[in-house]
Design a protein around this motif. Structure first.
Motif, PDB file in Angstrom:
ATOM      1  N   ALA A   1       0.926  -1.132   0.164  1.00 44.56           N
ATOM      2  CA  ALA A   1       0.087  -0.085   0.051  1.00 44.56           C
ATOM      3  C   ALA A   1       0.784   1.223   0.056  1.00 44.56           C
ATOM      4  O   ALA A   1       0.714   2.175  -0.735  1.00 44.56           O
ATOM      5  CB  ALA A   1      -0.932   0.120   1.053  1.00 44.56           C
ATOM      6  N   ARG A   2       1.929   1.457   0.786  1.00 45.37           N
ATOM      7  CA  ARG A   2       2.698   2.174   0.773  1.00 45.37           C
ATOM      8  C   ARG A   2       3.522   2.527  -0.387  1.00 45.37           C
ATOM      9  O   ARG A   2       3.807   3.710  -0.866  1.00 45.37           O
ATOM     10  CB  ARG A   2       3.734   2.326   2.063  1.00 45.37           C
ATOM     11  N   GLY A   3       4.088   1.372  -1.012  1.00 50.01           N
ATOM     12  CA  GLY A   3       4.723   1.467  -2.048  1.00 50.01           C
ATOM     13  C   GLY A   3       4.015   2.154  -3.317  1.00 50.01           C
ATOM     14  O   GLY A   3       4.341   3.000  -4.144  1.00 50.01           O
ATOM     15  N   LEU A   4       2.695   1.796  -3.425  1.00 50.62           N
ATOM     16  CA  LEU A   4       1.898   2.167  -4.504  1.00 50.62           C
ATOM     17  C   LEU A   4       1.475   3.753  -4.140  1.00 50.62           C
ATOM     18  O   LEU A   4       1.449   4.531  -5.154  1.00 50.62           O
ATOM     19  CB  LEU A   4       0.454   1.467  -4.497  1.00 50.62           C
ATOM     20  N   LEU A   5       1.092   4.100  -2.925  1.00 47.30           N
ATOM     21  CA  LEU A   5       1.123   5.430  -2.670  1.00 47.30           C
ATOM     22  C   LEU A   5       2.259   6.273  -2.890  1.00 47.30           C
ATOM     23  O   LEU A   5       2.076   7.411  -3.643  1.00 47.30           O
ATOM     24  CB  LEU A   5       0.710   5.962  -1.043  1.00 47.30           C
ATOM     25  N   ILE A   6       3.483   5.940  -2.523  1.00 48.31           N
ATOM     26  CA  ILE A   6       4.630   6.643  -2.950  1.00 48.31           C
ATOM     27  C   ILE A   6       4.766   6.753  -4.416  1.00 48.31           C
ATOM     28  O   ILE A   6       5.026   8.014  -5.059  1.00 48.31           O
ATOM     29  CB  ILE A   6       5.773   6.017  -2.405  1.00 48.31           C
ATOM     30  N   LEU A   7       4.598   5.730  -5.237  1.00 53.86           N
ATOM     31  CA  LEU A   7       4.619   5.857  -6.610  1.00 53.86           C
ATOM     32  C   LEU A   7       3.542   6.778  -7.467  1.00 53.86           C
ATOM     33  O   LEU A   7       3.893   7.396  -8.257  1.00 53.86           O
ATOM     34  CB  LEU A   7       4.319   4.369  -7.201  1.00 53.86           C
ATOM     35  N   LEU A   8       2.402   6.741  -6.686  1.00 50.55           N
ATOM     36  CA  LEU A   8       1.406   7.856  -7.154  1.00 50.55           C
ATOM     37  C   LEU A   8       1.755   9.161  -6.883  1.00 50.55           C
ATOM     38  O   LEU A   8       1.549  10.146  -7.499  1.00 50.55           O
ATOM     39  CB  LEU A   8      -0.028   7.699  -6.450  1.00 50.55           C
ATOM     40  N   VAL A   9       2.503   9.461  -5.610  1.00 49.97           N
ATOM     41  CA  VAL A   9       2.804  10.938  -5.577  1.00 49.97           C
ATOM     42  C   VAL A   9       3.873  11.285  -6.572  1.00 49.97           C
ATOM     43  O   VAL A   9       3.711  12.526  -6.951  1.00 49.97           O
ATOM     44  CB  VAL A   9       3.290  10.927  -3.921  1.00 49.97           C
ATOM     45  N   VAL A  10       4.984  10.363  -6.670  1.00 50.50           N
ATOM     46  CA  VAL A  10       6.063  10.512  -7.735  1.00 50.50           C
ATOM     47  C   VAL A  10       5.349  10.725  -9.058  1.00 50.50           C
ATOM     48  O   VAL A  10       5.675  12.124  -9.848  1.00 50.50           O
ATOM     49  CB  VAL A  10       6.967   9.295  -7.855  1.00 50.50           C
ATOM     50  N   LEU A  11       4.401   9.977  -9.365  1.00 52.43           N
ATOM     51  CA  LEU A  11       3.836  10.259 -10.815  1.00 52.43           C
ATOM     52  C   LEU A  11       2.926  11.478 -10.973  1.00 52.43           C
ATOM     53  O   LEU A  11       3.049  12.201 -12.056  1.00 52.43           O
ATOM     54  CB  LEU A  11       2.899   9.035 -11.175  1.00 52.43           C
TER      55      LEU A  11
END
Length: 590
Positions: free
Chosen positions: A40-50
């Motif tokens: 969950a945290r990995g996907l959230l970080i990726l979303l912020v980066v994108l």
């Protein structure tokens, strides 16, 4: 329709908003601290980066567009093709980032929905919260909250959270662009957005409560339709079509009335929002057009200003531009948050009962013992049996009799732990060693094997054992209907008569073989021959049992008779003997 806003209502509104925020934080924190936190945290970080990358690309595209329009104005062929090349590269990058951005968002939303739904379902069954929530004044339609509200919450929470992130990134990215053109543009955008947000909140604040009511009324309508489907035969026998039709029309009228009010407030909000958006189109032109006309700015700057002003205004007008959707979202958060908080209470019910209740329940013995147990209704408004005392050992039986409404089934509910408001001491085996047979058994979707094994799906009984039990309870005809195939799936609820369903319930009992069985009018739909056969089988099985019933013919199968009387009185006697103890005599002087 326009209710006055008093200081008291304003305070209540603020308190409700703070509670909604707390519930949102609680639900969100639980997910990102769960066993799925790494993904969950990995996907959230990726979303912020994108999101940051997407904002950067949009800023680059604004400059490419400015250079393109300037080259066209100046008829610069070389600059024109250079700008086209840069625009094409940024366009491809924007497409890739946008596609993976949405894919990541939907993946995270699905992961969150799966976890939250599983978590709520687990807590819904924990400590039998699903039973205790029946008739709750604070929670209507928990099924809708667990399914539809969870789906909306997870998807919309990510959408608005990412909109906020994008707004911040957009504000940072385009703030410099506008400031480089004119500081006045920045000031106008901020003041205009603050004014628009304030007015949207003032005009549309009523929509939150209206959207909450909309959820409830829509769910009530669906429940009414499901209830008719589940009780179709009874309604048909009673010829209750007109009554049910009137009920559904009443529910529909409630929906329509609520929607009319929502439409009314959306109209008022629409007057302002449309005026706000149309005026926003002309504001940057009013400021930058004179600069172009006096030659201080090229034409490309005008187009870049319009785009940049729209981006900044959109970033700081997040609430104003999405107020209608936000009101729906906040209503959903409130509904889900109330369920979340109430399930917290049920999670702690056993611990709280141990600390606060005067009723003591021990699940360690092999007997059922009640010592001065006063049975109360759940609201504790009525005493059904006062200081009830008896002991039932394995292999023994007890019959509970009395007039309707005297609390016969309530004694069983108290022993089962469904009602916890009693006062006194109760000892019984653990619930896994008990089995309750209701008057109308629950038929699950599935095969005959599934029906007979319920609720122990992992029951080790082989086919020969199942067939022998089916024959014992006189269900051979049912087995013949499926041509002996225990795994054939049919609609058992509508195929089996109530008498056959009750015999299925006894088959479950003999396959499971608990220490004690509790029979609540469990043979009411059977003829006396079948009733006698089943009760003899229960006695021969060695299972202790307590029955509730009205038929005098049941008395012969029990060693003890407990007769409940008025005002909490009771009489306990052995079969065909004089009373051995009378609470009525002691409490009422009879």
């Amino acid at each position: 329709m326009n209710e006055p806003i008093t200081p008291a209502s304003r305070i209540a509104s603020k308190e409700k908003f703070r509670k909604t925020v707390r519930q949102f934080v609680s639900i969100t924190r639980a997910f990102f601290k769960s066993e799925r936190r790494v993904k969950a945290r990995g996907l959230l970080i990726l979303l912020v980066v994108l999101s940051v990358a997407y904002t950067g690309i949009i800023v680059v595209i604004s400059y490419a567009g400015r250079d393109l329009m300037t080259a066209i104005e100046r008829k610069n062929t070389h600059g024109y093709w250079e700008a086209i090349g840069r625009y094409a590269i940024t366009f491809v990058a924007a497409v890739l980032i946008n596609v993976y951005y949405r894919w990541t968002q939907e993946t995270l939303a699905l992961l969150w929905r799966e976890w939250l739904t599983q978590h709520l379902i687990k807590r819904y069954f924990n400590n039998r919260a699903y039973y205790r929530l029946r008739g709750s004044e604070s929670i209507d339609n928990p099924d809708q909250r667990i399914s539809e509200d969870v789906r909306n919450f997870t998807a919309d929470s990510l959408t608005y959270a990412l909109m906020l992130v994008q707004s911040v990134m957009t504000l940072i990215g385009f703030f410099g662009v506008l400031w480089g053109i004119s500081g006045l543009l920045v000031g106008v955008a901020l003041i205009y957005a603050a004014f628009g947000t304030f007015m949207c909140i003032v005009i549309g604040r009523r929509l939150v409560s209206l959207q909450y009511d909309k959820y409830q009324k829509e769910a009530d309508m669906r429940y009414g339709l499901v209830r008719i489907r589940d009780n179709a035969e009874s309604i048909a026998f009673y010829r209750g079509e007109k009554r049910e039709h009137r009920d559904l029309i009443h529910r529909l009228s409630a929906i329509v009335g609520n929607m009319r009010t929502i439409i009314f407030w959306n109209r008022n909000l629409g007057f302002f929002r449309n005026s706000y958006n149309y005026l926003a189109l002309i504001l940057p032109i009013l400021i930058v057009a004179p600069m172009f006309m006096n030659g201080s700015k090229p034409f490309g700057v005008v187009t870049q200003t319009i785009e940049s002003f729209a981006q900044v205004l959109g970033a700081v007008s997040l609430v104003a531009n999405n107020f209608e959707d936000l009101s729906t979202y906040l209503a959903g958060v409130q509904r889900l948050g109330i369920l979340w908080d109430d399930l917290d209470e049920f999670d702690a019910e056993e611990e709280r009962s141990a600390r606060e209740s005067q009723q003591q329940i021990e699940e360690v013995g092999n007997a059922v013992r009640l010592c001065k147990l006063t049975v109360l209704t759940p609201d504790k408004a009525k005493v059904l049996a006062k200081e009830l005392t008896f002991e039932l050992n394995p292999n023994q039986s007890l019959m509970i009799m009395g007039p309707s409404g005297s609390g016969k089934s309530s004694v069983l509910r108290t022993i089962a732990g469904l009602w916890t408001g009693g006062v006194g001491a109760l000892e019984r085996p653990a619930l896994q060693h008990l089995m309750f047979l209701p008057q109308r058994p629950y038929m699950i979707p599935g095969s005959l094997r599934d029906q007979l094994r319920y609720p122990d799906h992992d029951c080790s009984a082989d086919d020969d054992t199942i067939r022998r039990v089916v024959e014992q309870v006189n269900l051979t005809d049912v087995l013949n209907r499926v041509e002996g195939d225990l795994d054939r799936v049919i609609d058992w609820t509508n195929i089996l008569s109530l008498g056959e369903q009750q015999r299925v319930s006894f088959a479950r009992l003999f396959l499971r073989r608990p220490k004690f069985a509790f029979l609540d009018e469990a043979t009411s739909a059977l003829d006396e021959d079948n009733q006698k056969r089943l009760y003899q089988l229960v006695r021969e099985s060695g299972i202790g049992f307590i029955s509730v019933g009205h038929r005098e013919t049941l008395v012969q199968f029990h060693e003890h008779i407990l007769r409940l009387e008025s005002v909490g009185g009771w009489v306990l006697r052995r079969h065909e003997e004089l009373p051995v103890e009378s609470e009525t005599s002691r409490q009422t002087g009879v």
